[in-house]
Design a protein around this motif. Structure first.
Motif, PDB file in Angstrom:
ATOM      1  N   ARG A  58       5.151 -18.083   8.037  1.00 14.05           N
ATOM      2  CA  ARG A  58       3.968 -17.527   8.672  1.00 14.05           C
ATOM      3  C   ARG A  58       4.265 -17.294  10.140  1.00 14.05           C
ATOM      4  NH1 ARG A  58      -1.476 -20.838   9.184  1.00 14.05           N
ATOM      5  NH2 ARG A  58      -0.495 -21.500  11.097  1.00 14.05           N
ATOM      6  N   GLN A  60       2.586 -16.218  13.671  1.00 11.53           N
ATOM      7  CA  GLN A  60       1.295 -16.095  14.339  1.00 11.53           C
ATOM      8  C   GLN A  60       1.506 -15.407  15.679  1.00 11.53           C
ATOM      9  OE1 GLN A  60      -0.633 -19.815  14.754  1.00 11.53           O
ATOM     10  NE2 GLN A  60      -2.398 -18.993  15.802  1.00 11.53           N
ATOM     11  N   THR A  71      -1.914 -12.667  11.917  1.00 11.36           N
ATOM     12  CA  THR A  71      -0.911 -13.442  11.196  1.00 11.36           C
ATOM     13  C   THR A  71      -0.119 -12.532  10.271  1.00 11.36           C
ATOM     14  OG1 THR A  71      -2.415 -15.324  11.237  1.00 11.36           O
ATOM     15  CG2 THR A  71      -0.583 -15.463   9.720  1.00 11.36           C
TER      16      THR A  71
END
Length: 115
Positions: A58, A60, A71
């Motif tokens: 992930r 960000q 995201t």
């Protein structure tokens, strides 16, 4: 005649020494491989095979005015990005305004804030 005999003996001893060294090297390789296979973890037949996990990271990005961060999901197996939408930011407020003088200081600050 003794000189010719000693030359033959010397040549034969070099030949034997080369073969002994050759056998020692290959013997040690075979022994190491046998030890690796002997002590490697083996799956038992009673255990069900687990599904393989796809590693996803992930990413960000910086927050907007509403403190929502865009995201992205990165799939390591295919190399593709996927939109993750806007979510509540997990970046601490003290890391948003970051001034560093060197790369070493940036790494030190990142590790300090992760603890």
């Amino acid at each position: 005649m003794s000189r010719v005999f000693s030359i033959r003996r010397l040549r034969r001893s070099r030949y034997v020494a080369a073969w002994v060294a050759h056998l020692i090297v290959w013997g040690s390789i075979v022994c190491a491989a046998a030890l690796v296979f002997a002590f490697s973890p083996q799956t038992s037949k009673a255990e069900a095979p687990q599904a393989s996990e796809v590693p996803v990271t992930r990413i960000q990005l910086f927050p907007d005015r509403d403190n929502l961060c865009p995201t992205l999901f990165f799939h390591n197996d295919s190399g593709h990005y996927q939109d993750g939408g806007r979510r509540q930011c997990t970046i601490p407020r003290d890391m948003l305004i970051w001034t560093v003088r060197s790369r070493t200081e940036a790494f030190a600050e990142a590790f300090r804030s992760s603890w």
